[in-house]
Design an enzyme around this catalytic site. Sequence first.
Site, PDB file in Angstrom:
ATOM      1  N   ASP A 115       1.180  -1.508   0.133  1.00 16.70           N
ATOM      2  CA  ASP A 115      -0.185  -0.159  -0.012  1.00 16.70           C
ATOM      3  C   ASP A 115       1.001   0.693  -0.075  1.00 16.70           C
ATOM      4  O   ASP A 115       0.843   2.188  -0.651  1.00 16.70           O
ATOM      5  CB  ASP A 115      -1.288   0.189   1.549  1.00 16.70           C
ATOM      6  CG  ASP A 115      -1.898  -0.965   1.591  1.00 16.70           C
ATOM      7  OD1 ASP A 115      -1.971  -1.948   0.330  1.00 16.70           O
ATOM      8  OD2 ASP A 115      -2.862  -1.171   2.076  1.00 16.70           O
TER       9      ASP A 115
HETATM   10  P1  NAP Z   1       0.841  -4.343   2.845  1.00 16.49           P
HETATM   11  O1  NAP Z   1       0.230  -2.846   2.316  1.00 16.49           O
HETATM   12  O2  NAP Z   1       0.276  -4.724   4.004  1.00 16.49           O
HETATM   13  O3  NAP Z   1       1.461  -5.423   2.426  1.00 16.49           O
HETATM   14  C1  NAP Z   1       2.307  -6.052   3.052  1.00 16.49           C
HETATM   15  C2  NAP Z   1       2.887  -6.970   1.402  1.00 16.49           C
HETATM   16  O4  NAP Z   1       3.704  -7.680   2.162  1.00 16.49           O
HETATM   17  C3  NAP Z   1       1.808  -8.053   1.105  1.00 16.49           C
HETATM   18  O5  NAP Z   1       1.660  -7.528  -0.092  1.00 16.49           O
HETATM   19  C4  NAP Z   1       2.419  -9.048   0.935  1.00 16.49           C
HETATM   20  O6  NAP Z   1       2.280  -9.628  -0.441  1.00 16.49           O
HETATM   21  C5  NAP Z   1       3.464  -9.111   1.416  1.00 16.49           C
HETATM   22  N1  NAP Z   1       4.035 -10.064   2.357  1.00 16.49           N
HETATM   23  C6  NAP Z   1       3.704 -10.356   3.146  1.00 16.49           C
HETATM   24  N2  NAP Z   1       4.683 -11.036   3.361  1.00 16.49           N
HETATM   25  C7  NAP Z   1       5.740 -11.399   3.533  1.00 16.49           C
HETATM   26  C8  NAP Z   1       7.171 -12.430   3.365  1.00 16.49           C
HETATM   27  N3  NAP Z   1       7.240 -13.376   4.695  1.00 16.49           N
HETATM   28  N4  NAP Z   1       7.623 -12.042   2.884  1.00 16.49           N
HETATM   29  C9  NAP Z   1       8.015 -10.991   1.734  1.00 16.49           C
HETATM   30  N5  NAP Z   1       6.070 -11.004   1.575  1.00 16.49           N
HETATM   31  C10 NAP Z   1       5.384 -10.385   2.323  1.00 16.49           C
HETATM   32  O7  NAP Z   1       2.150  -3.188   4.281  1.00 16.49           O
HETATM   33  P2  NAP Z   1       2.606  -1.750   4.008  1.00 16.49           P
HETATM   34  O8  NAP Z   1       2.893  -1.463   2.166  1.00 16.49           O
HETATM   35  O9  NAP Z   1       3.921  -1.947   5.162  1.00 16.49           O
HETATM   36  O10 NAP Z   1       1.201  -0.720   4.423  1.00 16.49           O
HETATM   37  C11 NAP Z   1       1.213  -0.767   5.154  1.00 16.49           C
HETATM   38  C12 NAP Z   1      -0.518  -0.977   5.260  1.00 16.49           C
HETATM   39  O11 NAP Z   1      -0.747  -1.226   6.718  1.00 16.49           O
HETATM   40  C13 NAP Z   1      -1.276   0.807   5.195  1.00 16.49           C
HETATM   41  O12 NAP Z   1      -2.369   0.329   4.183  1.00 16.49           O
HETATM   42  C14 NAP Z   1      -1.595   1.719   6.226  1.00 16.49           C
HETATM   43  O13 NAP Z   1      -2.285   2.587   5.682  1.00 16.49           O
HETATM   44  C15 NAP Z   1      -1.954   0.245   7.437  1.00 16.49           C
HETATM   45  N6  NAP Z   1      -1.603   1.070   8.548  1.00 16.49           N
HETATM   46  C16 NAP Z   1      -0.757   0.867   8.620  1.00 16.49           C
HETATM   47  C17 NAP Z   1      -0.403   1.718  10.377  1.00 16.49           C
HETATM   48  C18 NAP Z   1       0.999   1.991  11.152  1.00 16.49           C
HETATM   49  O14 NAP Z   1       1.342   2.612  12.014  1.00 16.49           O
HETATM   50  N7  NAP Z   1       1.998   0.864  10.824  1.00 16.49           N
HETATM   51  C19 NAP Z   1      -2.009   2.624  10.865  1.00 16.49           C
HETATM   52  C20 NAP Z   1      -2.806   2.514  10.265  1.00 16.49           C
HETATM   53  C21 NAP Z   1      -3.194   1.672   8.788  1.00 16.49           C
HETATM   54  P3  NAP Z   1       3.072 -11.640  -0.048  1.00 16.49           P
HETATM   55  O15 NAP Z   1       1.456 -11.969   0.032  1.00 16.49           O
HETATM   56  O16 NAP Z   1       2.187 -11.341  -1.888  1.00 16.49           O
HETATM   57  O17 NAP Z   1       3.711 -12.055   0.292  1.00 16.49           O
END
Ligand code: NAP
Length: 456
Positions: A383
């Site tokens: 994301d």
């Molecule tokens: P993400 O959008 O959740 O994507 C994570 C990706 O990691 C997935 O597409 C997955 O694809 C891959 N993955 C999972 N396990 C893996 C592994 N062992 N090896 C390789 N790849 C792996 O992560 P992000 O880009 O960090 O985004 C964070 C999300 O959380 C955002 O939507 C954000 O708004 C939300 N959020 C975060 C917070 C915060 O405080 N950090 C707060 C509110 C909301 P595969 O399954 O194909 O591997």
Amino acid sequence: MNIYIEFCYLAASILFVFGLKGLTHPDSARRGMLLAAAGMTAAIVGTLFNPEIVTREWIWIGLLIGGSIGAVMSIWMPMTAMPERTALSHAFGALAAALVGIAEYANHGAQMGTLKVGALGFEILLGCITFTGSLIAFGKLYGVVKGTPITFKGQNIFNMTLLAVMLGCFVYLVYDASAAAAFYIMMTLAFCFGVLLVIPIGSADMPVVMSLLNSYAGLAAAATGFVLGNNVLIIAGTLDGFSGFILSVLMCRAMNRSMKNVLFGAFGAVSETAVGAVTGTMREVSLEDVATQLAYAKHVVFVPGYGMATAQAQYAVRELANLLEGRGVGVKFGIHPVAGRMPGHMNVLLAEANVPYSLLYEMDQINPDLPQTDVAVVIGANDVVNPDARDNPRSPIAGMPIIEVDRARSVVVLKRGNGKGFSGLDNPLFFKPVTGMLYGDAKSSLTSLTQAVQEV
Ligand code: NAP
């Protein structure tokens, strides 16, 4: 005796303030946590001096059970389960505040003055809402409650009516402190309201909800302090209440969403037709190709996300970064404020692996560098690098600031397969000609890459 209590409470309050200050930077975060823990110890020691304590046995039993559960959770729960752990501790903190309030009301409710019963009502409202709300947040994050928004017809009107009845009971209680029926109806409705407040929110927004609930729990504790005449509870509760609120606002800002949209927008219930499905083919690249690109690059930027946390790939990426730096490649890490599942998630993991802070760049600092970057390596992020947020006004994440890896000369995405990000949206980055997909668990891909770069 009173002087010892007040001295301990003063020391605790000062330590809490310095603890919070320490948490504002990754460099001093560990010290901040230790100071806060010392503050909590001072608060407990101070409370043990209280002459009103008739028997200490139950306190020791409580300390032993609570301390053991806390220690077990801290030692054995993985970093990736930290949001769930936090939701549970908020639930218990809020339940403690609510139980103290209920006991106070049962013992002295009828004799309370307006101010005291007002503070007590506030404590019960926030404590009960936070308790059940945090349990639902835990359930959504742990997967035992449906993660997508749970909605029903007339939900907002139903919730508003419940809220109005609850507040009506609160006002009546302030007017007549002896109205026990109003007290118990308000308490029951507050428990129900906590559930209703959180079920329509998707699990992607749980971190924001949790820090908001954290803020409620803090304010409930501050209200408890007013009821009991306990200064440290007032100070610590207020600090907790406001820091939780500020954190929620900062997270919303980093996602370019309003608090109203997070709480009432049912984010995550999005249909593909509303957004426009992404089509095309993804180009798979080989380990050897990527190793060659990295070995001959001038500038490489690593962009970690939630996948780095699940794979525990922070040590593997540090080794690869060290190797590349040794070969004269300029290495940077681009950190998105909401990458992962909690604020500062990536900073904590990279700090654990001793990646120097000087290599970590915030989103606004790294974005201008990306057009001059030879290879941007996305490690399990989705994301936070989704160009739809910038280019597609119909996307539910439109306007959310992203790390613009698609502007780099070449992008390599490390992920296991076609899994979506937490928002459940497709990511056009994976279909761009500039992007190569290196499939596999991030940790094993990075370990293999390190070996392959050594052989180039
Ligand atoms: P993400 O959008 O959740 O994507 C994570 C990706 O990691 C997935 O597409 C997955 O694809 C891959 N993955 C999972 N396990 C893996 C592994 N062992 N090896 C390789 N790849 C792996 O992560 P992000 O880009 O960090 O985004 C964070 C999300 O959380 C955002 O939507 C954000 O708004 C939300 N959020 C975060 C917070 C915060 O405080 N950090 C707060 C509110 C909301 P595969 O399954 O194909 O591997």
